[in-house]
Design an enzyme around this catalytic site. Structure first.
Site, PDB file in Angstrom:
ATOM      1  CE1 TYR A 198      67.606  63.405   8.507  1.00 59.91           C
ATOM      2  CE2 TYR A 198      67.310  61.397   7.215  1.00 59.91           C
ATOM      3  CZ  TYR A 198      66.820  62.593   7.702  1.00 59.91           C
ATOM      4  OH  TYR A 198      65.547  62.991   7.382  1.00 59.91           O
TER       5      TYR A 198
ATOM      6  CG  HIS B 269      73.994  57.504  11.659  1.00 60.84           C
ATOM      7  ND1 HIS B 269      73.278  57.597  12.822  1.00 60.84           N
ATOM      8  CD2 HIS B 269      74.359  56.208  11.544  1.00 60.84           C
ATOM      9  CE1 HIS B 269      73.189  56.405  13.385  1.00 60.84           C
ATOM     10  NE2 HIS B 269      73.844  55.550  12.646  1.00 60.84           N
TER      11      HIS B 269
ATOM     12  CB  ALA C 267      67.052  55.906   6.507  1.00 59.84           C
ATOM     13  CE  LYS C 268      74.901  54.401   8.518  1.00 58.98           C
ATOM     14  NZ  LYS C 268      76.197  53.796   8.249  1.00 58.98           N
ATOM     15  NE  ARG C 269      72.023  60.602   0.570  1.00 57.46           N
ATOM     16  CZ  ARG C 269      72.674  61.744   0.742  1.00 57.46           C
ATOM     17  NH1 ARG C 269      73.749  61.785   1.465  1.00 57.46           N
ATOM     18  NH2 ARG C 269      72.232  62.853   0.197  1.00 57.46           N
TER      19      ARG C 269
END
Length: 486
Positions: free
Chosen positions: A262, A16, A254-256
């Site tokens: 991201y 990420h 957050a990753k999503r």
């Protein structure tokens, strides 16, 4: 002294933007000083290992343009570059035993039941067990007896309980903690693997790493790193702890989050250019001396100064990233742009259109490649639209005037043989001059009729050229019908 940096990911999944920023800054620090940049795979946490994650690291770094000088695939004389392979050489146990001999570490044979009885503390949201140095009091004979019997053990760092330890960071300055606050962290786990913290120190020293970049969440554990360097009598590298990256709501990234991805590979899959993403990520916490925002990777190498990294959290702004990506698309060579745009065009347009002409229309109007669909879908089929679109205050048009214009130009377009943009424009311009009106008075209703949209990627005659005579006449007649029946 030659600058040497390393990006040392754990193979636990996709990269990420936080990971990529760390790798980018390590890369820029090295390359700015004509130094070496290394990839080292830290796979000591076998429980979290993800198959294929190492290959994903290589692919991401290659796509981002961050070429490494050394790594598992490029031996520079400091290998192995994978911690599990380094462990097999005995390097971590060797250095751990050296600390034991120096009195800076000790064997701990406490079982789970005893450890469970120890007091705990909550540190940064995590519950940790505070070890009471019980096994530090074992005699040499007791230790040797336990080892000979094959009793499970870990090796712990022996931190002093008095005095203080000072750690220096290039951005945050000197950070001093009381030694009484430092737990005796595990260096070698019961499975023989080194802990992340210990392996990091040993590897950075033995690989001659001069600069280490990582997130500021590691600041609190940094004094433990310093204690290890001091225990060995080693000089610690230059440390640069990066500010947090947050979303627009100032929450940790957050990753999503919603529709925004991201994860680097997903961002590229979603239509962002790798070089635009790298450019944007470079500015998440760092700023040049001027207010410039667009940099090639080579320009970043020349300009980057890690002393200009901010301590304040960086906000990941999707709107800003989309804008920057759009600027990169505008500056792209057309042939390269068309190569990337063609799949998106063909996904929407199945009829026999001149896709290069359509691509040229949208090149300066999109921010990411998936935007193409909403700009060109009307070519495939005329969308349903409201006749109120024909009314435009600035163009001085309404439904009645638009109906008259379409009725007037229909026979002209039927008789027209030259359906090139220039030919059609001259035809309509002649009508404009004869009527003594402004261009928009005619072009607005014509464009509305042939596109069914308020916003289009090109003017009326450019659209008509692509559509062709038959389809243009069909859409003009449809517009007349709709206005006449309104």
């Amino acid at each position: 002294m030659k600058i040497r940096t390393r990006y040392a990911p754990s193979p636990t999944g996709k990269m990420h933007v936080g990971n990529l920023r760390t790798a980018l800054y390590e890369f820029l620090i090295a390359k700015h000083a004509d130094g070496d940049f290394m990839i080292r795979i830290e796979d000591t946490d076998q429980e979290r290992f993800v198959e294929g994650a190492t290959e994903l690291v290589y692919r991401t770094m290659e796509n981002a343009g961050l070429a490494h000088d050394e790594g598992p695939d490029k031996d520079g004389g400091y290998g192995p570059y994978v911690q599990s392979e380094r462990m097999k050489t005995g390097i971590y146990m060797k250095y751990a035993k050296e600390l034991v001999d120096r009195g800076e570490a000790y064997y701990c044979f406490c079982d789970k039941e005893r450890l469970a009885s120890l007091k705990t503390e909550v540190v940064e949201g995590k519950t940790i067990t505070v070890y009471d140095k019980h096994c530090l009091g074992l005699s040499k004979e007791e230790v040797e007896k336990n080892l000979a019997e094959g009793k499970p053990f870990v090796i712990r760092q022996n931190n002093p309980t008095e005095g203080s330890t000072t750690f220096h960071d290039e951005l945050y300055g000197d950070i001093t903690v009381e030694n009484a606050e430092l737990d005796d962290m595990i260096l070698i786990k019961s499975d023989g693997y080194p802990t992340y913290n210990f392996a990091n120190v040993v590897d950075d020293h033995t690989m001659n790493i001069t600069h280490v970049v990582r997130g500021n969440e590691y600041l609190s554990s940094s004094p433990k790193y310093q204690r290890l360097y001091d225990a060995f009598g080693w000089e610690s590298p230059v440390y640069v702890h990066l500010p947090l990256i947050t979303d627009e709501n100032h929450k940790k990234l957050a990753k999503r989050s919603g529709n925004a991805s991201y994860i680097f590979e997903e961002m590229v899959h979603d239509g962002f250019l790798p070089e635009a993403v790298v450019n944007y990520i470079a500015l998440l916490g760092w700023s040049p001396e001027d207010n410039r925002e667009i940099f090639s990777l080579e320009e970043l190498i020349q300009t980057f100064d890690y002393h200009r990294i901010s301590k304040s959290p960086a906000v990941f702004d999707n709107v800003k990233l989309r804008w920057m990506n759009g600027e990169y698309i505008k500056a792209m060579d057309f042939d390269k742009f068309y190569e990337m745009a063609e799949p998106y065009l063909k996904k929407v347009l199945t009829k026999d259109f001149d896709l290069k002409k359509i691509a040229n229309m949208v090149k300066t109007r999109i921010e990411v490649f998936p935007d193409i669909a909403e700009h060109v879908d009307f070519f495939e089929s005329l969308p349903e639209y409201d006749v109120e679109m024909y009314t435009h205050k600035k163009m001085k048009t309404d439904r009645e005037s638009s109906l008259q214009v379409l009725r007037d130009v229909l026979p002209l377009l039927e008789a027209q043989e030259d359906y090139s943009n220039d030919g059609l424009y001259q035809l309509l311009l002649k009508y404009v001059e004869e009527k003594g009106v402004k261009n928009g008075y005619v072009m607005w209703p014509v464009r509305t009729a042939v596109s069914g949209k308020q916003m289009t990627p090109a003017g009326a005659t450019e659209i008509m050229e692509v559509l062709g005579k038959e389809e243009v006449l069909k859409r003009i007649k449809k517009g007349i019908e709709m206005l006449a029946n309104a």
